[in-house]
Enzyme design. Structure first.
Site, mmCIF file in Angstrom:
data_model
loop_
_atom_site.group_PDB
_atom_site.id
_atom_site.type_symbol
_atom_site.label_atom_id
_atom_site.label_comp_id
_atom_site.label_asym_id
_atom_site.label_seq_id
_atom_site.Cartn_x
_atom_site.Cartn_y
_atom_site.Cartn_z
ATOM 1 N N ASP A 221 95.110 3.127 -92.536
ATOM 2 C CA ASP A 221 96.134 2.052 -92.789
ATOM 3 C C ASP A 221 97.339 2.176 -91.753
ATOM 4 O O ASP A 221 97.621 3.180 -91.363
ATOM 5 C CB ASP A 221 96.392 2.164 -94.378
ATOM 6 C CG ASP A 221 97.290 3.175 -94.748
ATOM 7 O OD1 ASP A 221 97.917 4.057 -93.689
ATOM 8 O OD2 ASP A 221 98.036 3.070 -95.802
ATOM 9 N N GLU B 134 97.783 -3.117 -96.291
ATOM 10 C CA GLU B 134 97.661 -2.604 -94.971
ATOM 11 C C GLU B 134 96.499 -1.684 -94.677
ATOM 12 O O GLU B 134 96.522 -1.068 -93.694
ATOM 13 C CB GLU B 134 98.960 -1.882 -94.536
ATOM 14 C CG GLU B 134 99.233 -0.809 -95.410
ATOM 15 C CD GLU B 134 99.963 -0.855 -96.644
ATOM 16 O OE1 GLU B 134 100.739 0.084 -97.051
ATOM 17 O OE2 GLU B 134 99.824 -1.859 -97.299
#
Length: 760
Positions: A641, A684
């Site tokens: 991420d 994300e």
């Protein structure tokens, strides 16, 4: 119609005629042998219109023995030519040529002997007759092969090449210089056993089919060189992907040697391997390989006056912008001002004083390529924008098409991109594949759009309803006053999304392309030339990245799926009962397939990042787990991420955050293997599924991606990094356990400094 309008239309027509008259530049390519598949890419670039797309009128000249290829190019009798690796000697001797592409990564030139001659190895050539071209330069690889095996050239009886294979068959020579793509086919067809002696097998790996031009041509016409480069590679790509069709075209139109169709197909298949097409090396010229060939030529004494040239002087760099001294000074001393119009999102989008959009992204790309000192002014009035261009030499703006109808005196650049037209309707309307299908329908169209006049003339049977702007068009659609809206695809998609029109969709994408160009002051030819040089270096990958950000295709999933299944069942019944050749039915099938493809994309693709969504990546992971349990080839997972993403969103805004995710996805997609599957897990967080990969290999890939992301310029006021976790499938694993281990590894990195890779 008043006199002013008549005069304006005449002026537009006259300017358009002038522009089209200047469109096609005449150039020629001199081949180094007779017509055959060896030059297929040049024929296909001509026959398939790739040269024409670049506004080039190309004459392909067949070889004759009175032609000196290099002199022909240097004296401009032909702007371009095809040659062999011996061109490096010509450059050593000071002849200023530039190698554009190498079609064959391995030269097709070999020696062939018949098995009855009992020549099995190179040393067996001693005191034998060998037919070879008198030009030692062309035979350098063969000569190097012979010398490397301890045999002296003087120990071989070289005789003049007759280019008649019967001389080998009848014993007039013991061996002959041949092309892998030609003579082996003939000998096989006659059931004659033979042996190939290939310099590549001995480490002498020369290029073949070198497409070249002069340094003067590159200096005077850099944009034309880039156009030729692009069209030629496109032609070769088509030729190698469609060998049989290409061979048929050569057989019908370029067959001066009266070759059979089968021999041309055979030639194409052999040359495709020599081009290393499947390995992705079409056209590649490697600096180290050229240096090695140069060294061998010098060792063989084929050049007595070596010029110490730089390799970058002989090898064309398609990414380099060749600016003159005057152009560099102009850039250094001038600020260039782009005038933009934010009334037409997503071409220009203005949000809280910040600009984005298709036009802005392309301008930023051009600006970076040229290192321009520039500014952007937003003027939402085309007349005022044109006045600024006419009064300011360093001002420019975007326009679509060949002529700016409100400013016919401005000059336009090369095409930056092509924008498709599309149809937006309510969700109950079927998909259309052609504008002609809209005959007699009421179609809203913005009156001041660049394509309005063209479409009205081209499709007189469509009832076009003029509107002031796209918002008025959508209002008519919502009130069922029109069947649909024709407009530019990005604009329609953007407005459906931003206006949250839940009952509207894209119901057709057409081949009516309108080019994005920049229009500059008619007196500023210097700026026009500079911009054209930069625009010609824009790659398809760069275009795709910008297009994908704004070309979201909007469908109404629930209703469209129902329509698809209903039509599918209906069509199957009709096909069985009526006839398989029913033209109307075939058209409906085609429509259905197009819609299914688009809907399938929506179901599986994350719209922001253009990667797989969570549902699709979960499906892929389950499939790969089942394969791994059966075949045990190795399966790994990368979970990562974006570090500190919440701060990016909170401090810089969600649009910047979205841009970061888009760019991260773009970087990863372009740096993983074709066998890997990449998707957005949520927010994300991202996942990469890596089949046939152990955790060590996966770790190396993760580190590569980590460095690519950390070193990328995201054009924000901070560095963007990612944290990675890597896990490998174990016998007791299910999808959840494999994911959990990678997830835990990633969070270990997050807790311990971030921007790192952890393997479990």
């Amino acid at each position: 119609m008043n006199i002013y309008k008549i005069f304006l239309l005449i002026s537009i027509l006259f300017n358009t005629m002038i522009l089209h008259a200047k469109e096609n530049e005449k150039v020629s390519i001199q081949l180094d042998w007779l017509h055959q598949f060896q030059f297929a890419g040049y024929y296909m670039a001509k026959e398939k219109g790739y040269f024409k797309e670049e506004n080039l009128d190309v004459d392909i000249k067949e070889f004759n023995f009175n032609v000196d290829l290099v002199k022909t190019v240097l004296n401009s009798k032909a702007s371009y030519a095809v040659g062999k690796s011996s061109l490096i000697i010509d450059r050593l001797e000071g002849k200023k040529i530039v190698l554009l592409v190498a079609i064959y990564q391995n030269s097709p030139m070999v020696l062939i002997s018949l098995n009855k001659s009992k020549i099995k190895k190179i040393k067996d050539f001693k005191n034998k007759k060998v037919m070879l071209t008198p030009d030692a330069r062309s035979a350098a690889a063969i000569n190097s092969m012979i010398i490397s095996q301890g045999l002296k050239l003087k120990d071989i009886d070289f005789i003049q090449h007759s280019f008649n294979l019967d001389d080998l068959i009848n014993g007039k020579t013991d061996a002959m210089g041949c092309y892998l793509s030609n003579e082996p086919y003939i000998l096989d067809s006659k059931n004659i056993e033979f042996t190939i002696h290939n310099p590549s097998d001995y480490g002498f790996d020369f290029y073949g089919g070198l497409f070249f031009t002069s340094q003067e041509e590159l200096k005077q016409n850099p944009v034309r060189v880039r156009k030729m480069y692009k069209a030629v590679l496109k032609g070769w790509k088509y030729a190698f992907e469609n060998i049989e069709n290409t061979a048929k075209i050569i057989y019908d139109k370029y067959n001066t040697q009266n070759k059979s169709l089968n021999s041309l197909i055979y030639e194409g298949k052999v040359l495709k391997k020599l081009a290393q097409f499947e390995e992705g090396k079409l056209g590649n010229i490697d600096y180290k390989k050229v240096e090695e060939i140069k060294r061998l030529y010098l060792l063989l004494g084929l050049s007595n006056s070596p010029v110490n040239f730089k390799l970058e002087d002989i090898i064309y760099n398609s990414k380099k912008i060749n600016l003159s001294k005057e152009e560099k000074e102009y850039i250094k001393n001038n600020q260039i001002n782009l005038i933009s119009n934010s009334d037409f999102p997503p071409f220009t989008i203005e949000t809280a004083g910040k600009l984005s959009g298709i036009e802005i992204d392309y301008w930023n790309l051009i600006r970076k390529k040229l290192n321009l000192n520039s500014a952007i002014d937003v003027i939402n009035n085309n007349k005022k924008a044109n006045e600024k261009i006419n009064t300011g030499q360093n001002n420019l703006k975007y326009a679509f098409g060949t002529v700016d109808y409100e400013n016919i005196n401005s000059h336009h650049t090369l095409s930056i991109d092509k924008i498709k037209l599309a149809l937006a309707t309510l969700v109950d309307k079927p998909y259309t594949t052609s504008i002609k299908e809209l005959t007699n329908e009421k179609i809203a169209i913005t009156k001041y759009a660049s394509y309005y006049t063209d479409l009205k003339a081209k499709y007189p049977n469509i009832n076009f309803i003029e509107t002031k702007n796209i918002k008025e068009s959508f209002a008519l659609l919502q009130n069922n006053e029109v069947y649909g809206i024709i407009g530019k695809l990005p604009a329609l998609s953007y407005n459906i999304t931003k206006m949250t029109i839940s009952n509207a969709k894209i119901s057709g994408i057409y081949n009516e392309n309108y080019e994005i160009k920049l229009h500059v002051n008619k007196n500023n030819k210097m700026l026009l030339n500079i911009l054209n040089k930069a625009i010609s270096t824009i790659t398809e990958e760069e275009r795709k990245y910008i297009r994908d950000k704004y070309n979201s295709i909007i469908y109404e999933p629930e209703k469209d799926y129902t329509w698809i299944y209903t039509i599918t069942l209906f069509l199957l019944v009709v096909i069985i009962v009526v006839t398989i050749n029913n033209r109307k039915l075939n058209k409906e099938i085609k429509k259905r397939k197009i819609v299914e493809e688009e809907l399938n994309k929506i179901a599986n693709i994350d719209r922001l990042t253009n990667t797989y969504n969570r549902r699709k990546i979960e499906t892929i992971l389950e499939l790969e787990l089942n394969k791994e349990k059966k075949y045990k080839k190795g399966l790994s997972l990368i979970f990562f991420d974006v570090d500190n993403f919440k701060l990016i969103n909170d401090q810089l805004g969600h649009s910047i955050g979205d841009s970061v995710l888009e760019k991260v996805s773009y970087l990863v997609n372009n740096n993983i293997r074709k066998t890997d599957s990449f998707g957005r897990w949520g927010g994300e967080e991202f996942i990469i599924v890596l089949p046939k990969t152990n955790k060590i290999q996966a770790k190396n890939i993760a580190y590569l991606l980590k460095e690519k992301i950390a070193n990328f310029d995201f054009e924000i006021d901070r560095k963007v990094t990612c944290s990675f976790g890597v896990s490998q499938f174990e016998e007791t694993d299910c999808a959840d356990s494999l994911l959990t281990r990678a997830d835990n590894a990633m969070y270990y990195v997050k807790r311990n400094g971030k921007d790192e890779v952890k393997v479990v």
